[in-house]
Design a protein around this motif. Sequence first.
Motif, mmCIF file in Angstrom:
data_model
loop_
_atom_site.group_PDB
_atom_site.id
_atom_site.type_symbol
_atom_site.label_atom_id
_atom_site.label_comp_id
_atom_site.label_asym_id
_atom_site.label_seq_id
_atom_site.Cartn_x
_atom_site.Cartn_y
_atom_site.Cartn_z
ATOM 1 N N THR A 1 10.681 -5.909 -5.083
ATOM 2 C CA THR A 1 11.015 -6.775 -6.056
ATOM 3 C C THR A 1 10.884 -8.386 -5.703
ATOM 4 O OG1 THR A 1 12.958 -7.933 -7.142
ATOM 5 C CG2 THR A 1 13.419 -6.397 -4.878
ATOM 6 N N LEU A 2 10.737 -9.367 -6.337
ATOM 7 C CA LEU A 2 10.253 -10.478 -5.909
ATOM 8 C C LEU A 2 11.275 -11.619 -6.138
ATOM 9 C CD1 LEU A 2 6.522 -10.970 -7.350
ATOM 10 C CD2 LEU A 2 7.291 -10.918 -4.772
ATOM 11 N N THR A 3 12.552 -11.150 -6.669
ATOM 12 C CA THR A 3 13.666 -12.053 -7.154
ATOM 13 C C THR A 3 14.151 -12.771 -6.016
ATOM 14 O OG1 THR A 3 14.993 -10.088 -7.243
ATOM 15 C CG2 THR A 3 14.215 -11.148 -9.191
ATOM 16 N N ASP A 4 14.505 -11.948 -4.632
ATOM 17 C CA ASP A 4 15.374 -12.508 -3.665
ATOM 18 C C ASP A 4 14.520 -13.313 -2.734
ATOM 19 O OD1 ASP A 4 16.038 -9.351 -2.230
ATOM 20 O OD2 ASP A 4 14.240 -10.123 -2.955
ATOM 21 N N THR A 5 13.309 -12.793 -2.455
ATOM 22 C CA THR A 5 12.579 -13.335 -1.391
ATOM 23 C C THR A 5 12.243 -14.895 -1.486
ATOM 24 O OG1 THR A 5 10.601 -12.394 -2.204
ATOM 25 C CG2 THR A 5 11.439 -11.177 -0.442
ATOM 26 N N SER A 6 11.363 -15.284 -2.206
ATOM 27 C CA SER A 6 10.963 -16.691 -2.407
ATOM 28 C C SER A 6 11.814 -17.315 -3.305
ATOM 29 C CB SER A 6 9.665 -16.622 -2.946
ATOM 30 O OG SER A 6 9.713 -16.256 -4.189
ATOM 31 N N GLU B 1 12.795 -2.202 -9.612
ATOM 32 C CA GLU B 1 12.071 -0.969 -8.695
ATOM 33 C C GLU B 1 12.463 0.125 -9.511
ATOM 34 O OE1 GLU B 1 13.568 -2.302 -4.430
ATOM 35 O OE2 GLU B 1 12.713 -0.088 -4.143
ATOM 36 N N GLY B 2 11.250 1.067 -9.529
ATOM 37 C CA GLY B 2 11.447 2.450 -10.275
ATOM 38 C C GLY B 2 10.862 2.078 -11.619
ATOM 39 N N ASP B 3 10.551 0.904 -12.168
ATOM 40 C CA ASP B 3 10.106 0.912 -13.525
ATOM 41 C C ASP B 3 8.646 1.267 -13.556
ATOM 42 O OD1 ASP B 3 12.014 -0.048 -14.903
ATOM 43 O OD2 ASP B 3 11.902 -2.254 -14.660
ATOM 44 N N GLN B 4 8.138 1.752 -14.793
ATOM 45 C CA GLN B 4 6.812 2.129 -14.786
ATOM 46 C C GLN B 4 6.017 1.102 -15.397
ATOM 47 O OE1 GLN B 4 6.008 5.797 -16.854
ATOM 48 N NE2 GLN B 4 3.835 5.861 -16.328
ATOM 49 N N LEU B 5 4.877 0.747 -14.987
ATOM 50 C CA LEU B 5 4.136 -0.048 -15.628
ATOM 51 C C LEU B 5 3.335 0.438 -16.778
ATOM 52 C CD1 LEU B 5 2.021 -2.133 -12.594
ATOM 53 C CD2 LEU B 5 4.344 -2.821 -13.859
ATOM 54 N N LEU C 1 -2.996 -10.130 -15.740
ATOM 55 C CA LEU C 1 -2.170 -9.254 -15.594
ATOM 56 C C LEU C 1 -1.557 -9.068 -14.242
ATOM 57 C CD1 LEU C 1 -4.581 -6.123 -16.894
ATOM 58 C CD2 LEU C 1 -3.114 -7.545 -18.099
ATOM 59 N N VAL C 2 -2.154 -9.312 -13.207
ATOM 60 C CA VAL C 2 -1.216 -9.571 -11.792
ATOM 61 C C VAL C 2 -0.157 -10.531 -12.199
ATOM 62 C CG1 VAL C 2 -1.503 -10.092 -9.478
ATOM 63 C CG2 VAL C 2 -3.357 -8.656 -10.613
ATOM 64 N N GLN C 3 -0.586 -11.713 -12.500
ATOM 65 C CA GLN C 3 0.430 -12.623 -12.662
ATOM 66 C C GLN C 3 1.482 -12.222 -13.588
ATOM 67 O OE1 GLN C 3 -2.053 -15.932 -13.712
ATOM 68 N NE2 GLN C 3 -2.561 -16.608 -11.707
ATOM 69 N N GLN C 4 1.093 -11.685 -14.612
ATOM 70 C CA GLN C 4 2.333 -11.113 -15.607
ATOM 71 C C GLN C 4 3.167 -10.217 -14.936
ATOM 72 O OE1 GLN C 4 0.469 -10.243 -19.411
ATOM 73 N NE2 GLN C 4 -0.454 -12.106 -19.249
ATOM 74 N N VAL C 5 2.827 -9.343 -14.298
ATOM 75 C CA VAL C 5 3.581 -8.453 -13.434
ATOM 76 C C VAL C 5 4.404 -9.023 -12.288
ATOM 77 C CG1 VAL C 5 3.696 -6.293 -11.659
ATOM 78 C CG2 VAL C 5 2.213 -6.226 -13.680
ATOM 79 N N ARG C 6 3.823 -9.982 -11.537
ATOM 80 C CA ARG C 6 4.456 -10.972 -10.743
ATOM 81 C C ARG C 6 5.807 -11.583 -11.025
ATOM 82 N NH1 ARG C 6 0.070 -13.647 -7.914
ATOM 83 N NH2 ARG C 6 -1.114 -12.204 -6.611
ATOM 84 N N GLY D 1 1.836 -4.387 -2.059
ATOM 85 C CA GLY D 1 3.089 -3.746 -1.721
ATOM 86 C C GLY D 1 3.940 -3.770 -3.002
ATOM 87 N N LEU D 2 3.690 -4.346 -4.161
ATOM 88 C CA LEU D 2 4.634 -4.221 -5.201
ATOM 89 C C LEU D 2 4.810 -2.917 -6.147
ATOM 90 C CD1 LEU D 2 3.617 -7.838 -6.355
ATOM 91 C CD2 LEU D 2 5.718 -7.230 -5.003
ATOM 92 N N VAL D 3 3.512 -2.406 -6.183
ATOM 93 C CA VAL D 3 3.907 -1.086 -7.000
ATOM 94 C C VAL D 3 3.254 -0.022 -6.285
ATOM 95 C CG1 VAL D 3 3.412 -2.536 -8.995
ATOM 96 C CG2 VAL D 3 1.298 -1.515 -8.257
ATOM 97 N N ALA D 4 3.585 1.150 -6.737
ATOM 98 C CA ALA D 4 2.699 2.313 -6.078
ATOM 99 C C ALA D 4 2.199 3.391 -7.200
ATOM 100 C CB ALA D 4 3.535 3.138 -5.079
ATOM 101 N N ALA D 5 0.921 3.954 -7.089
ATOM 102 C CA ALA D 5 0.544 4.830 -8.179
ATOM 103 C C ALA D 5 0.968 6.249 -7.752
ATOM 104 C CB ALA D 5 -1.197 4.581 -8.139
ATOM 105 N N ARG D 6 1.571 6.736 -8.687
ATOM 106 C CA ARG D 6 1.683 8.324 -8.589
ATOM 107 C C ARG D 6 0.818 9.039 -9.545
ATOM 108 N NH1 ARG D 6 7.793 8.739 -10.080
ATOM 109 N NH2 ARG D 6 8.662 6.963 -8.909
#
Lengths: 134, 296
Positions: A84-89, A37-41, A22-27, A69-74
């Motif tokens: 987002t992971l698109t630009d960094t690596s 950013e802002g999308d709900q899992l 699940l972690v890998q699929q989100v990444r 630091g990729l998601v936050a729970a409300r």
Amino acid sequence: MEEPVIEFHLDARSGVSPYMQLVQQVRHALRLGLLREGDQLPTVKEAVARLAINPNTVLKAYRELEHEGLVAARPGVGTFVTATLTDTSLAAHGPLRLELQRWLAKARRAGLDDESIEALFMTTFRTATQEDIA
Amino acid sequence: MTAVLEAQGLGKRYGKHWALRECTVDIPAGHVVGLVGPNGAGKTTLLKLASGQLEPTAGGIAVLGGRPVSGRAQLAKVGFVAQDTPVYAGLSVAEHLRLGARLNPRWDAAMARERVARLGLVPTQRAGKLSGGQRAQLALTLGLAKRPELLILDEPVASLDPLARREFMQGLMEATVEHEFSVVLSSHLVSDLERVCDFLIVLVDSRVQIAGETDRLLSTHHRLTGPRRDPDRLPADQHVVSASHTDRQSTYVVRTDAPIHDPAWTVTHLSLEDLVLAYMEKHVADTRRAALEVRR
């Protein structure tokens, strides 16, 4: 209720633990820009009902993503993408791939077949990871 | 948090035969517990002891802090779905719900109705005319609408086809998120339990072989392959679960809390199924060894 942005799936034979899948699929979805950013899992209930898995598996995956630091729970609402992971690596991928291709060519010239290359890579990778931990 | 199930030296004997013996386990609340073992291992006996349908011959058992056979208040807290998810063939779906309402003080009628509607069950349909999957879902609905703190299910999916199995587990897991209760379910197939359980008990030949949180079991068991080595030359903190040798090679499944650094070993990850099988093999090997020693 809104449609979830992504749906999870599990490969029982991958050898990767379900929570890590699940972690890998989100990444992966973050890297591809499928999740922004802002999308709900998917909520825990949605994920559990879809995959027929233990709720703690989903909670553990979301905690891990939160820790990264990729998601936050409300509380009471759900879990949302905060980074987002698109630009960094992505920028580093090109040069790394080039080096790897060179290394692979060298290994083939030295007479290693696919299996030997994979075994060498995996043992080195594991040793390096273990040394990191130790 | 109180333990959902606590057993101390628990045993049940029928005549001369011990169906369950020296069972000591401590299961914290909030888990989905898988009870796995071959047919006849004692799974049903343990579940019936936990739900108060049997009284122990030896030892003690506490469920949600109370004695399983202590009366109505205890019965209301514990739901039990028996093997092959039985329903009354002659009664309609609606009559099952009415019966549930009459028998259970904490009956959640709205939940039962909503669930039956969502499953597409026709209230006037007789249970005997339902498919296996629908019957199982009806039995699960009765178990859930009782609103137990612990729901016990004995081989709930054994007779179901793969799709019905999946739908049954989806419904069960979804309900655990919504209503936060503990679950103990048994199966002789690890594959049924692998995804849903976060705590596992392996029962073989009336004895508990190992019990613990699934993640912890997986991270403390390893398969070691390498040049032949006798078990007494393994470190003391590596407990051998199973071993096999050729002239040159040894393969061990060991349990240990410490990481394995010995470079002679190739260490591989065990699946839950491998792990359970290793304990079943261990039991067979131990029994054979005991038989040989007796013969000597």
